[in-house]
Design a protein around this motif. Structure first.
Motif, short mmCIF file in Angstrom:
data_model
loop_
_atom_site.label_atom_id
_atom_site.label_comp_id
_atom_site.label_asym_id
_atom_site.label_seq_id
_atom_site.Cartn_x
_atom_site.Cartn_y
_atom_site.Cartn_z
N PRO A 6 -6.80 -38.10 -13.91
CA PRO A 6 -8.05 -38.32 -13.17
C PRO A 6 -8.36 -37.11 -12.29
O PRO A 6 -7.44 -36.51 -11.72
N VAL A 7 -9.62 -36.73 -12.24
CA VAL A 7 -10.03 -35.70 -11.29
C VAL A 7 -11.25 -36.20 -10.53
O VAL A 7 -12.04 -37.01 -11.04
N SER A 8 -11.36 -35.68 -9.32
CA SER A 8 -12.52 -36.00 -8.51
C SER A 8 -13.09 -34.68 -8.02
O SER A 8 -12.42 -33.93 -7.32
N LEU A 9 -14.30 -34.38 -8.46
CA LEU A 9 -14.89 -33.07 -8.17
C LEU A 9 -16.18 -33.23 -7.37
O LEU A 9 -16.99 -34.13 -7.66
N LEU A 10 -16.34 -32.36 -6.40
CA LEU A 10 -17.55 -32.37 -5.59
C LEU A 10 -18.43 -31.19 -6.04
O LEU A 10 -18.13 -30.03 -5.75
N VAL A 11 -19.45 -31.52 -6.79
CA VAL A 11 -20.30 -30.48 -7.38
C VAL A 11 -21.71 -30.62 -6.84
O VAL A 11 -22.34 -31.68 -7.01
N ASN A 12 -22.20 -29.59 -6.19
CA ASN A 12 -23.55 -29.59 -5.62
C ASN A 12 -23.77 -30.81 -4.72
O ASN A 12 -24.84 -31.42 -4.72
N GLY A 13 -22.71 -31.19 -4.02
CA GLY A 13 -22.82 -32.29 -3.08
C GLY A 13 -22.68 -33.67 -3.70
O GLY A 13 -22.75 -34.67 -3.00
N VAL A 14 -22.48 -33.72 -5.00
CA VAL A 14 -22.34 -35.02 -5.67
C VAL A 14 -20.89 -35.17 -6.11
O VAL A 14 -20.28 -34.24 -6.64
N ARG A 15 -20.35 -36.33 -5.88
CA ARG A 15 -18.95 -36.61 -6.25
C ARG A 15 -18.90 -37.11 -7.70
O ARG A 15 -19.63 -38.02 -8.08
N TYR A 16 -18.08 -36.47 -8.52
CA TYR A 16 -17.90 -36.89 -9.91
C TYR A 16 -16.44 -37.28 -10.12
O TYR A 16 -15.55 -36.50 -9.78
N ASP A 17 -16.22 -38.44 -10.68
CA ASP A 17 -14.86 -38.83 -11.05
C ASP A 17 -14.76 -38.86 -12.57
O ASP A 17 -15.63 -39.41 -13.25
N ALA A 18 -13.71 -38.25 -13.08
CA ALA A 18 -13.58 -38.20 -14.53
C ALA A 18 -12.11 -38.15 -14.89
O ALA A 18 -11.25 -37.88 -14.05
N ALA A 19 -11.83 -38.43 -16.16
CA ALA A 19 -10.47 -38.28 -16.68
C ALA A 19 -10.50 -37.14 -17.69
O ALA A 19 -11.29 -37.16 -18.63
N ILE A 20 -9.66 -36.16 -17.44
CA ILE A 20 -9.70 -34.96 -18.31
C ILE A 20 -8.28 -34.59 -18.72
O ILE A 20 -7.30 -35.00 -18.09
N ARG A 21 -8.21 -33.78 -19.77
CA ARG A 21 -6.91 -33.19 -20.09
C ARG A 21 -6.64 -32.09 -19.07
O ARG A 21 -7.54 -31.33 -18.72
N PRO A 22 -5.41 -32.00 -18.58
CA PRO A 22 -5.15 -31.17 -17.39
C PRO A 22 -5.37 -29.67 -17.62
O PRO A 22 -5.52 -28.94 -16.65
N TRP A 23 -5.42 -29.24 -18.86
CA TRP A 23 -5.59 -27.80 -19.09
C TRP A 23 -7.06 -27.40 -19.24
O TRP A 23 -7.37 -26.26 -19.50
N ARG A 24 -7.95 -28.37 -19.03
CA ARG A 24 -9.37 -28.03 -19.19
C ARG A 24 -9.82 -27.14 -18.03
O ARG A 24 -9.50 -27.39 -16.87
N THR A 25 -10.60 -26.12 -18.37
CA THR A 25 -11.11 -25.24 -17.32
C THR A 25 -12.28 -25.92 -16.62
O THR A 25 -12.90 -26.85 -17.15
N LEU A 26 -12.58 -25.39 -15.45
CA LEU A 26 -13.74 -25.91 -14.71
C LEU A 26 -15.00 -25.75 -15.56
O LEU A 26 -15.87 -26.63 -15.58
N LEU A 27 -15.10 -24.62 -16.27
CA LEU A 27 -16.27 -24.40 -17.12
C LEU A 27 -16.41 -25.51 -18.15
O LEU A 27 -17.50 -26.07 -18.33
N GLU A 28 -15.33 -25.84 -18.81
CA GLU A 28 -15.38 -26.88 -19.84
C GLU A 28 -15.75 -28.23 -19.25
O GLU A 28 -16.56 -28.97 -19.81
N VAL A 29 -15.18 -28.52 -18.10
CA VAL A 29 -15.44 -29.83 -17.50
C VAL A 29 -16.89 -29.90 -16.99
O VAL A 29 -17.57 -30.91 -17.18
N LEU A 30 -17.35 -28.82 -16.38
CA LEU A 30 -18.75 -28.82 -15.92
C LEU A 30 -19.69 -29.06 -17.09
O LEU A 30 -20.59 -29.89 -17.04
N ARG A 31 -19.47 -28.31 -18.16
CA ARG A 31 -20.41 -28.34 -19.28
C ARG A 31 -20.26 -29.60 -20.13
O ARG A 31 -21.26 -30.23 -20.50
#
Lengths: 170, 771
Positions: A6-31
């Protein structure tokens, strides 16, 4: 696959919770995970700067940054609300009016780089602008109009910031 | 000059912000890789590790067994129909069938639930190859006994062009001075930042749709139809935003495009493929490396009397547009000079390298490097000022060249004067300190080629009841600002603002068929079609307004969204009122149509004679460099360019085009080189394939470009080419400046620090290992 974290990311002031594979880059997760495709995928190895985002105000290549590392930090992408960031809005306007945008693929990264630069130095010299762009490739413009756009944005922001009396007097 | 130049324009000639600028600046522009569809799968391509091999067997069973893999396709799954640009150059296949001919050639494709899985599956596809002898150098490839790449091309000759105009022997006989030189150029990549990307969807009805970042979607449409053996009506190509192209793979259907569609057919899902930058830099499409032998005869006072050129181009494994590439180099050999006697012989040779095709400036760039470097030597031999030598040979407006170009506007003399003045040439030449130098290079370009196949452009324009205008053409905005310029042209004719005109991207199902975006053709060809479409709409509106106002249509003018009585401007109606009147009361919808066709003036490729383009752009460039004798590093400290692009329609966009072309050529001159050893690309990344950075260009006060204004009657509102010509003289300008600074004359590109140090005798001559 049960290798998701699980990751919790604060992007442009919005909180996103997602489940990702741990080696994913921020670019991949954003897109791919958050569908924020304004950040561009080009070289994938930190050479071109097209994927530049701000992390706690610092410009980084999202392709070289693991998404899990970005937790607890403030991430700003090109989709960040320009209304809440007059500097970003001015940079975007200056890029448009100075002809700094051709194909547009490097533009989000360039705009973000300019945002980071102007946060650090409100009135950068031409050489400082070039140095700030050295991690960014643009194949269309030959850079001239990009440099001019950043100069224009810095100038416009300085005028906006000047006391009203000074402006009236000039 | 005609009256039009004096006319006050409402829209034309004003710096106008690109229509898509804010969408791009805020990340809202959707590029092909940004597309996501429900259920979409991701594809990857398996590439040949051999430069030349027979494919014995492909076994994909282990890949198909991997969880998440949905389909694998190989060359056998396609109809086996070869496709290409020209009927005589159909040597492409969607995937290799029996043989591979270069390292990186596509052999199989996988569709899986995500990219990682697809990538993993590639490793599980077993391909048995029988390696064949390979050949990488064109001179080796034409030698007897060389490995043969294609059964249809004995001796590995991919294309041959030769022509002669005037009497070359007699020309050389009357020459007082003859020079012969050999120049060599390197492979250079397009270097666009957006990797090729596409999404394919094969619907159950049989309709195959491709979304992709194509510059010339209709070329792709035809090639897909060929390679898939489908009627064109079943194929649909939809253009997305294009993240830079500069010709190359975005002009053609690529293996990824075919595979996206076939994998979609197999899986019933949309399938996306995106190249990694390592793939982009490994596979085909790049500038032709060339060996150019050039012999030029002049009189004592520097007049060129004859030129003879032999050219050998390393074409790589497939044709692409290569047949035209070597034709063009010869056709443009003489421009921008008067050369009465010309002989040209060129061969494009197949080798086991990534294939070559078009790239901004096409083959004119290489030829200008050779010719302008040689002219500099001739000027020195004859003791002439390099500027004066150019002036004495400059083509003048109204000339017809030996090969039949009918030159209209051509302010070449003024371009030379302008760069001399801007750069301070007369104060600097011969007076700069050691290791600092100044050099001149000139060139020219077409405003679109009149090709024997599809050459014409069309436009359709519909005016809606709110007065907004919907414009469709078959041309693509690849960043150069076509949509904005086309909107400006329509707005000028109809007396509205460019913001009132919306443009659609190309969709082969609904936009007018068009050759595409290449050869600097769009502003002139499509622009003229748009101008005529807008005029057609204006005629329809004028007829309706005349009816309504009780006037003669000839008495009406269009301005500020209104139609006015020229004799009494108080009598006026709004444009939208007339559109509504026509649609509601008369049933007449205002729909303008316009075309621009090359007409019967097509060039004869066999003889080489004919008027290749409606208009020609001359250009001149002066470069000033500083060379560090310790490191060999070249700093370009000044660049001044001038060209005659006619009347710039959008000066903001023209500036971006000429500066962009100039910097691209700076990279070509000094850094860029796709290094290949035995067919393997050694630098397939932006870390090692060096393109110019913001720190590599001269300070803004010493980087200037001027447009010498002319009114080109062939072009829309006097305009002609702007995006390529400006780059043609730059490489030689830098080479000549380096010579001025160091005395080193480069016959081979790029002019790297190592080469400079060798030239200065600081390091010993190395054996050339890469080609």
């Amino acid at each position: 696959m049960n290798d998701l974290v699980p990751v919790s990311l604060l992007v442009n002031g919005v909180r996103y919770d997602a489940a990702i594979r741990p080696w994913r880059t921020l670019l991949e997760v954003l897109r791919e995970t958050l569908a924020l495709t304004g950040t561009k995928r080009s070289c994938g190895e930190g050479q071109c700067g097209a994927c530049t985002v701000l992390i706690d105000g610092r410009a980084v290549n999202a392709c070289l940054y693991l998404a899990v590392e970005a937790q607890g930090k403030e991430i700003q992408t090109i989709e960040g609300p320009a209304a809440g960031d007059p500097v970003l809005a001015q940079i975007q306007r200056s890029f448009a009016t100075k002809g700094a945008i051709q194909c547009g693929f490097c533009t989000p990264g360039m705009v973000i780089a300019a945002r980071a630069l102007l946060a650090e130095r409100a009135q950068p010299s031409e050489d400082e602008i070039r140095a700030a762009l050295v991690g960014h490739l643009c194949r269309c413009t030959g850079y001239v109009q990009i440099i001019e756009a950043i100069q224009d944005a810095a100038g416009a922001l300085a005028r906006d910031a000047a006391p009203v009396a000074a402006r009236v007097g000039s | 000059m005609r009256d039009e130049t004096m006319r006050e324009f409402q829209v034309i000639g004003r710096p106008t912000v690109k229509k898509d600028a804010l969408a791009k600046a805020s990340g809202r522009a959707e590029y092909a890789d940004d597309i996501a569809m429900p259920g979409m799968l991701h594809g990857k391509l398996l590439r040949s590790p051999h430069p030349h091999a027979r494919i014995v067997r492909i076994d994909a069973s282990r890949a198909l067994a991997l969880a998440g893999v949905r389909a694998v396709v190989t060359g056998r799954d396609f109809p086996g129909v070869r496709y290409g640009n020209l009927p005589q150059t159909r040597d492409y296949l969607p995937l290799a069938l029996d043989a591979v001919r270069y390292i990186g050639e596509e052999v199989a494709a996988v569709a899986a639930v995500d990219e990682d899985t697809a990538e993993e599956a590639l490793d599980l596809i077993e391909v048995e190859y029988a390696p064949l002898p390979a050949v990488f150098d064109p001179e080796a490839a034409i030698a007897p006994g060389a490995p043969q790449l294609h059964p249809h091309a004995p001796g590995n000759v991919s294309a041959h062009t030769e022509f002669q105009f005037g009497d070359v022997e007699a020309g050389f006989a009357q020459a007082d001075h003859v020079r012969e030189d050999v120049f060599e150029t390197q492979p250079v990549k397009q270097g666009m930042l957006e990797p090729h990307a596409c999404v394919g969807l094969w619907e159950p009805s049989g309709k195959a749709t491709l979304w992709s970042c194509k510059m010339s979607p209709y070329v792709v449409w035809r090639q897909l139809s060929m390679g898939l053996d489908l009627p064109p009506g079943q194929v649909r190509v939809v253009q997305t935003y294009v993240g830079g192209g500069f010709s190359g793979g975005k002009q053609e259907a690529m293996p990824m495009d075919f595979c996206a569609l076939l994998l979609s057919k197999r899986t019933g899902r949309p399938v996306k493929l995106v190249h990694g930058m390592d793939e982009v830099l490994t596979i085909g499409h790049m500038r032709h490396p060339m060996k150019i032998w050039l012999r030029t005869g002049t009189t004592r006072d520097g007049r060129i009397v004859a030129q003879h050129c032999r050219l050998l181009a390393n074409g790589g494994a497939y044709s692409s547009i290569g047949g035209f590439s070597i034709f063009l180099a010869g056709a443009m050999l003489n421009l921008p000079y008067r050369v009465p006697n010309i002989r040209y012989e060129a061969d494009r040779i197949y080798t086991n390298n990534g294939f070559c095709g078009a790239l901004r400036g096409h083959t004119v760039v290489q030829m200008c490097f050779a010719r302008e470097s040689q002219l500099e030597r001739i000027a020195a031999d004859l003791g002439l000022d390099p500027l004066e030598l150019r002036h004495r040979n400059a083509i003048q407006p109204g000339d017809t060249t030996a090969n039949g170009f009918r030159v209209g506007t051509f302010a070449f003399d003024e371009c030379i004067d302008r760069v001399a003045e801007m750069s301070g040439w007369r104060e600097k030449r011969g007076r700069l300190p050691k290791y600092r130098g100044i050099g001149l290079g000139c060139g020219a370009h077409l405003s679109g080629a009149r090709l024997m196949g599809h050459s014409a452009s069309a436009a359709e324009l519909r005016i809606q009841e709110d007065g907004s205008i919907h414009l469709t053409t078959g041309s693509t905005d690849v960043g150069q600002g076509v949509e904005t310029v086309m909107a400006m042209i329509a707005a000028e004719v109809l007396g509205v603002d460019p913001d009132d005109v919306s443009c659609t991207k190309v969709d082969s199902a609904s936009t007018p068929v068009d050759p595409g975006t290449f050869g600097s053709r769009v502003t002139l060809f499509t622009g003229k079609a748009v101008e005529r479409a807008a005029e057609d709409a204006r005629t329809q509106l004028a007829a309706l307004a005349a009816e309504r106002m009780g006037l003669d249509p000839g008495e009406l003018v269009f301005r500020g969204h209104e139609i006015l009585n020229r004799n009494d401007e108080r009598q006026r109606v709004s444009l939208k009122e007339i559109v509504r009147y026509g649609a509601f009361q008369r049933g007449r919808l205002v729909t303008g149509r316009g075309v621009y066709a090359a007409g019967d003036e097509k060039i004869d490729f066999r003889s080489g004679y004919g008027n290749l383009s409606p208009a020609y752009t001359p250009t001149a460039c002066v470069a000033e460099v500083e060379v560090d004798p310790e490191t060999g590093h070249v700093t370009v400290v000044g660049l001044w360019g001038a060209d005659d692009s006619g009347t710039p329609l959008n000066p903001l966009a023209v500036k971006g085009q000429v500066i962009g072309a100039t910097v691209m050529s700076l990279g070509h001159a000094l850094y860029e080189n796709l290094i290949r050893v035995d067919g393997r690309v050694m630098n397939p990344s932006f870390r090692d394939y060096k393109m110019p950075l913001a720190t590599d260009i001269p300070p803004l006060e010493r980087f200037k470009h001027a447009n010498v204004l002319t009114w080109e009657p062939e072009g829309p509102f006097g305009a002609k080419e702007a995006g390529q010509g400006a780059g043609t003289g730059v490489v030689a300008a830098i080479a000549n400046a380096i010579h001025d600074a160091t005395g080193i004359r480069f016959h081979r590109l790029p002019m790297t620090p190592e080469a400079i140090l060798r030239g200065l005798g600081r390091v010993p001559e190395a054996k050339e290992s890469a080609q």
